[in-house]
Design an enzyme around this catalytic site. Structure first.
Site, PDB file in Angstrom:
ATOM      1  N   GLY A  98     -69.674 -97.794 -66.587  1.00 33.09           N
ATOM      2  CA  GLY A  98     -70.633 -98.140 -67.619  1.00 33.09           C
ATOM      3  C   GLY A  98     -70.781 -99.643 -67.756  1.00 33.09           C
ATOM      4  O   GLY A  98     -69.981-100.429 -67.240  1.00 33.09           O
ATOM      5  N   CYS A  99     -71.811-100.057 -68.472  1.00 33.69           N
ATOM      6  CA  CYS A  99     -72.098-101.490 -68.619  1.00 33.69           C
ATOM      7  C   CYS A  99     -71.039-102.191 -69.464  1.00 33.69           C
ATOM      8  O   CYS A  99     -70.467-103.207 -69.045  1.00 33.69           O
ATOM      9  CB  CYS A  99     -73.490-101.680 -69.201  1.00 33.69           C
ATOM     10  SG  CYS A  99     -73.849-100.684 -70.662  1.00 33.69           S
ATOM     11  N   TYR A 100     -70.755-101.666 -70.655  1.00 36.58           N
ATOM     12  CA  TYR A 100     -69.718-102.271 -71.493  1.00 36.58           C
ATOM     13  C   TYR A 100     -68.350-102.264 -70.798  1.00 36.58           C
ATOM     14  O   TYR A 100     -67.633-103.277 -70.825  1.00 36.58           O
ATOM     15  CB  TYR A 100     -69.623-101.548 -72.831  1.00 36.58           C
ATOM     16  CG  TYR A 100     -70.681-101.890 -73.845  1.00 36.58           C
ATOM     17  CD1 TYR A 100     -70.908-103.203 -74.253  1.00 36.58           C
ATOM     18  CD2 TYR A 100     -71.450-100.886 -74.440  1.00 36.58           C
ATOM     19  CE1 TYR A 100     -71.873-103.516 -75.200  1.00 36.58           C
ATOM     20  CE2 TYR A 100     -72.417-101.185 -75.391  1.00 36.58           C
ATOM     21  CZ  TYR A 100     -72.626-102.495 -75.775  1.00 36.58           C
ATOM     22  OH  TYR A 100     -73.577-102.799 -76.714  1.00 36.58           O
ATOM     23  N   ALA A 148     -68.068-105.144 -68.082  1.00 34.44           N
ATOM     24  CA  ALA A 148     -67.826-106.478 -68.651  1.00 34.44           C
ATOM     25  C   ALA A 148     -66.420-106.583 -69.228  1.00 34.44           C
ATOM     26  O   ALA A 148     -65.729-107.595 -69.044  1.00 34.44           O
ATOM     27  CB  ALA A 148     -68.869-106.766 -69.727  1.00 34.44           C
TER      28      ALA A 148
END
Length: 344
Positions: free
Chosen positions: A147-149, A152
């Site tokens: 996922g994106c979160y 990061a």
């Protein structure tokens, strides 16, 4: 290699089209979406008027006859049904949804409120955090794109957790995302009048990416405590910033931390560590597959601060998916991905 994109009309699917059009080894064979089947791509998206494709219905046997790899850029609950069938047909699969990321199917039911994929598929799926799972990705058949979160956050925490600088207790992640992270479907929450000149927290204590982050941290070091993870919607189109606070086992210096991060990522093409006392902004990774990281130590509070930024549609979705496809097929992982970030 020939590629099919399922869910090609969503933002991640469109980004895959953009990247693969310039890829030296992958050719887009079919663009699949039940909602817009039969329409020319350019009818829906004029910026793609040079691409001679129609959106097609999903026919798995046809995909298997024509393609080598399938990207699933579908909403949650769809890939869990499609992935097992595609695997049986002998295809390699890269899933951009959250359906295959959690190894514990009970966690998936709890956090996603949907029926999980079969246990055999979850066991087979390799978590595609490219920088830290490279060898497993290269041997995989099916990849669960992070996922994106989590991308990061995990890239920001990895050097500390993997090298024993922190024990994994009292991790606080304060994360912000642009509106494109919510997808293209219309909703009141992401309408212009709701988002413009507004800044709001959402999914407090219940974001579905929490168990994904904790799962990977637990794999790196046992005994990780539950993280405090907050997400906010920012009135911009693209970008994620994760500001992370964590206490070290022993006092350190900012210089020591900078050396740790620099050495950890010096051979990893898409992670750029900022100079000492500099922290990144989302604009500097816009439209790129980079993750930029700044790190510092607060002597007064004995806390480390990490700031990690990505483009949620690139490193947080399509860019990392192409990076994983490169690894899967034994290519240089930078192929088709070395574009300079857009600025301003």
């Amino acid at each position: 290699m020939k590629v099919s994109i399922v869910g090609a009309s969503g933002y991640s699917g469109l980004e895959l089209i953009r990247l693969l059009q310039n890829h030296p080894h992958f050719k887009v064979q079919s663009l699949l979406t039940s909602s817009k089947a039969g329409r020319n791509v350019s009818e829906e998206y004029p910026h793609l008027m040079h691409i001679q494709h129609q959106f097609e219905e999903i026919h798995l046997e046809k995909i298997a006859e024509e393609c080598d790899v399938v990207f699933l850029a579908t909403p949650s609950g769809v890939s869990s049904e499609l992935a097992p069938q595609l695997m049986k047909l002998g295809l390699k699969v890269i899933d951009l949804s959250g359906d295959l990321r959690l190894k514990n199917s009970d966690f998936y039911k709890k956090w996603y409120k949907k029926k999980p994929a079969p246990e055999a598929v979850l066991k087979e799926a390799v978590y595609g955090l490219s920088e830290w799972n490279k060898e497993r990705i290269q041997k995989a058949t099916i990849i669960a794109n992070p996922g994106c979160y989590p991308t990061a956050t995990l890239l920001g925490l990895a050097p500390l957790i993997r090298n024993g600088y922190c024990d994994g207790s009292d991790i606080i992640v304060d994360a912000k995302s642009g509106v494109s992270g919510a997808g293209r479907s219309a909703s009141l929450a992401t309408s212009y009048s709701e988002v413009n000149e507004n800044f709001k927290i959402y999914k407090v204590h219940e974001h579905q990416h929490i168990p994904e982050i904790e799962q990977q941290l637990e794999e790196w070091t046992a005994g990780i405590e539950p993280i405090e993870f907050s997400t906010h919607l920012v009135p911009m189109t693209r970008g994620i910033m994760a500001t992370i606070y964590i206490k070290p086992k022993n006092p350190v210096t900012t210089k020591e931390l900078h050396e740790l991060y620099t050495s950890s990522y010096e051979e990893k093409h898409f992670v750029r560590v900022q100079p000492i006392n500099q922290y990144p902004c989302t604009k500097q990774v816009y439209g790129s597959n980079y993750c930029d990281i700044g790190v510092g130590y607060n002597e007064r509070t004995n806390k480390i601060t990490i700031v990690s930024v990505i483009d949620n549609l690139m490193k947080g979705a399509a860019g990392q998916a192409v990076q994983n496809a490169n690894l899967l097929f034994g290519l240089e992982e930078t192929e088709g991905l070395m574009g300079v970030p857009l600025y301003p």
